[in-house]
Design a protein around this motif. Structure first.
Motif, PDB file in Angstrom:
ATOM      1  N   PHE A 115      20.516  22.376  47.899  1.00 39.19           N
ATOM      2  CA  PHE A 115      20.146  23.885  47.153  1.00 39.19           C
ATOM      3  C   PHE A 115      20.072  23.551  45.423  1.00 39.19           C
ATOM      4  O   PHE A 115      19.998  24.572  44.848  1.00 39.19           O
ATOM      5  CB  PHE A 115      21.110  24.946  47.630  1.00 39.19           C
ATOM      6  N   PHE A 116      20.301  22.307  45.009  1.00 41.14           N
ATOM      7  CA  PHE A 116      20.250  22.078  43.646  1.00 41.14           C
ATOM      8  C   PHE A 116      19.265  21.151  43.332  1.00 41.14           C
ATOM      9  O   PHE A 116      18.739  20.287  44.132  1.00 41.14           O
ATOM     10  CB  PHE A 116      21.657  21.496  43.199  1.00 41.14           C
ATOM     11  N   PRO A 117      18.834  21.293  41.954  1.00 43.11           N
ATOM     12  CA  PRO A 117      17.810  20.236  41.817  1.00 43.11           C
ATOM     13  C   PRO A 117      18.307  19.073  41.310  1.00 43.11           C
ATOM     14  O   PRO A 117      19.439  18.884  41.157  1.00 43.11           O
ATOM     15  CB  PRO A 117      17.160  20.964  40.399  1.00 43.11           C
ATOM     16  N   TYR A 152      13.343  19.815  39.552  1.00 40.36           N
ATOM     17  CA  TYR A 152      12.799  18.787  40.731  1.00 40.36           C
ATOM     18  C   TYR A 152      13.894  18.586  41.772  1.00 40.36           C
ATOM     19  O   TYR A 152      14.930  17.988  41.549  1.00 40.36           O
ATOM     20  CB  TYR A 152      12.488  17.283  40.077  1.00 40.36           C
ATOM     21  N   GLY A 153      13.579  19.015  42.856  1.00 40.92           N
ATOM     22  CA  GLY A 153      14.712  18.884  44.192  1.00 40.92           C
ATOM     23  C   GLY A 153      14.072  19.352  45.375  1.00 40.92           C
ATOM     24  O   GLY A 153      12.909  19.558  45.710  1.00 40.92           O
ATOM     25  N   ALA A 154      14.917  19.361  46.554  1.00 35.31           N
ATOM     26  CA  ALA A 154      14.547  19.601  47.777  1.00 35.31           C
ATOM     27  C   ALA A 154      13.989  21.028  48.042  1.00 35.31           C
ATOM     28  O   ALA A 154      13.104  21.157  48.543  1.00 35.31           O
ATOM     29  CB  ALA A 154      15.436  19.043  48.802  1.00 35.31           C
ATOM     30  N   LEU A 155      14.854  21.886  47.491  1.00 32.34           N
ATOM     31  CA  LEU A 155      14.422  23.251  47.918  1.00 32.34           C
ATOM     32  C   LEU A 155      14.353  24.218  46.701  1.00 32.34           C
ATOM     33  O   LEU A 155      14.776  25.154  46.389  1.00 32.34           O
ATOM     34  CB  LEU A 155      15.614  23.986  48.843  1.00 32.34           C
ATOM     35  N   SER A 181      15.855  14.581  32.702  1.00 33.68           N
ATOM     36  CA  SER A 181      17.085  14.534  32.631  1.00 33.68           C
ATOM     37  C   SER A 181      17.932  14.827  34.083  1.00 33.68           C
ATOM     38  O   SER A 181      17.149  15.507  34.813  1.00 33.68           O
ATOM     39  CB  SER A 181      17.729  15.603  31.655  1.00 33.68           C
ATOM     40  N   CYS A 182      19.000  14.038  34.416  1.00 33.57           N
ATOM     41  CA  CYS A 182      19.472  14.378  35.485  1.00 33.57           C
ATOM     42  C   CYS A 182      20.315  15.211  35.523  1.00 33.57           C
ATOM     43  O   CYS A 182      21.084  15.604  34.672  1.00 33.57           O
ATOM     44  CB  CYS A 182      20.338  13.020  35.718  1.00 33.57           C
ATOM     45  N   HIS A 183      20.191  15.943  36.848  1.00 33.49           N
ATOM     46  CA  HIS A 183      21.074  17.161  37.050  1.00 33.49           C
ATOM     47  C   HIS A 183      22.638  16.603  37.594  1.00 33.49           C
ATOM     48  O   HIS A 183      22.470  15.557  38.243  1.00 33.49           O
ATOM     49  CB  HIS A 183      20.369  18.248  38.012  1.00 33.49           C
TER      50      HIS A 183
END
Length: 145
Positions: free
Chosen positions: A23-25, A38-41, A109-111
């Motif tokens: 649920f998080f990028p 940029y993530g799964a959901l 950038s990384c979350h």
């Protein structure tokens, strides 16, 4: 009889971490004043269906692995496969970040949620180590009989 102790907790924590990660990028990509997640959901323009498949597969295998306690060898094999899939997810995210970040006028950038897959793999490794300790303990007790 197979001992079932701490590895169930480790597997449950790994499954929960991967479910929350969905649920998080993973990455934030900035291009031309706009920021895309940029993530799964994620609901922005950038999506990664392979990431979603891997996240669901890791979570599902970890939950299934909890209930394989009657066959320790199969449980260890499924846990090892889960570790390999988790490492491939981390590698896929890294490759995608490098591919997108190598373009001009793009910042990546990384979350903070990117730590969840890493922690999940660590907990899966701890579960595998606990399973191997149980296997050694069973082998030693069988030897004494």
């Amino acid at each position: 009889m197979v001992l079932q102790r701490i590895q169930s907790v480790y597997l449950l924590i790994a499954a929960i971490l991967m479910a929350v990660f969905a649920f998080f990028p993973a990455l934030l990509i900035g291009q031309g004043g706009q920021v895309f997640a940029y993530g799964a959901l994620t609901t922005t323009k950038v999506g990664f269906p392979l990431m979603m498949v891997l996240v669901v597969l890791i979570s599902l295998l970890a939950v299934i692995d909890i209930f394989l306690y009657k066959n320790l060898q199969r449980q260890m094999t499924v846990c090892f496969v889960d570790i390999i899939i988790g490492l491939s997810l981390i590698l896929a995210i890294g490759i995608q970040a490098f591919a997108v970040g190598s373009k001009e006028d793009v910042t990546v950038s990384c979350h903070w949620a990117l730590a969840f897959p890493v922690l999940s793999v660590i907990f899966l490794m701890l579960a595998h180590k606990a399973m191997s300790r149980d296997k050694k303990l069973l082998r030693d007790s069988d030897r004494l009989r």
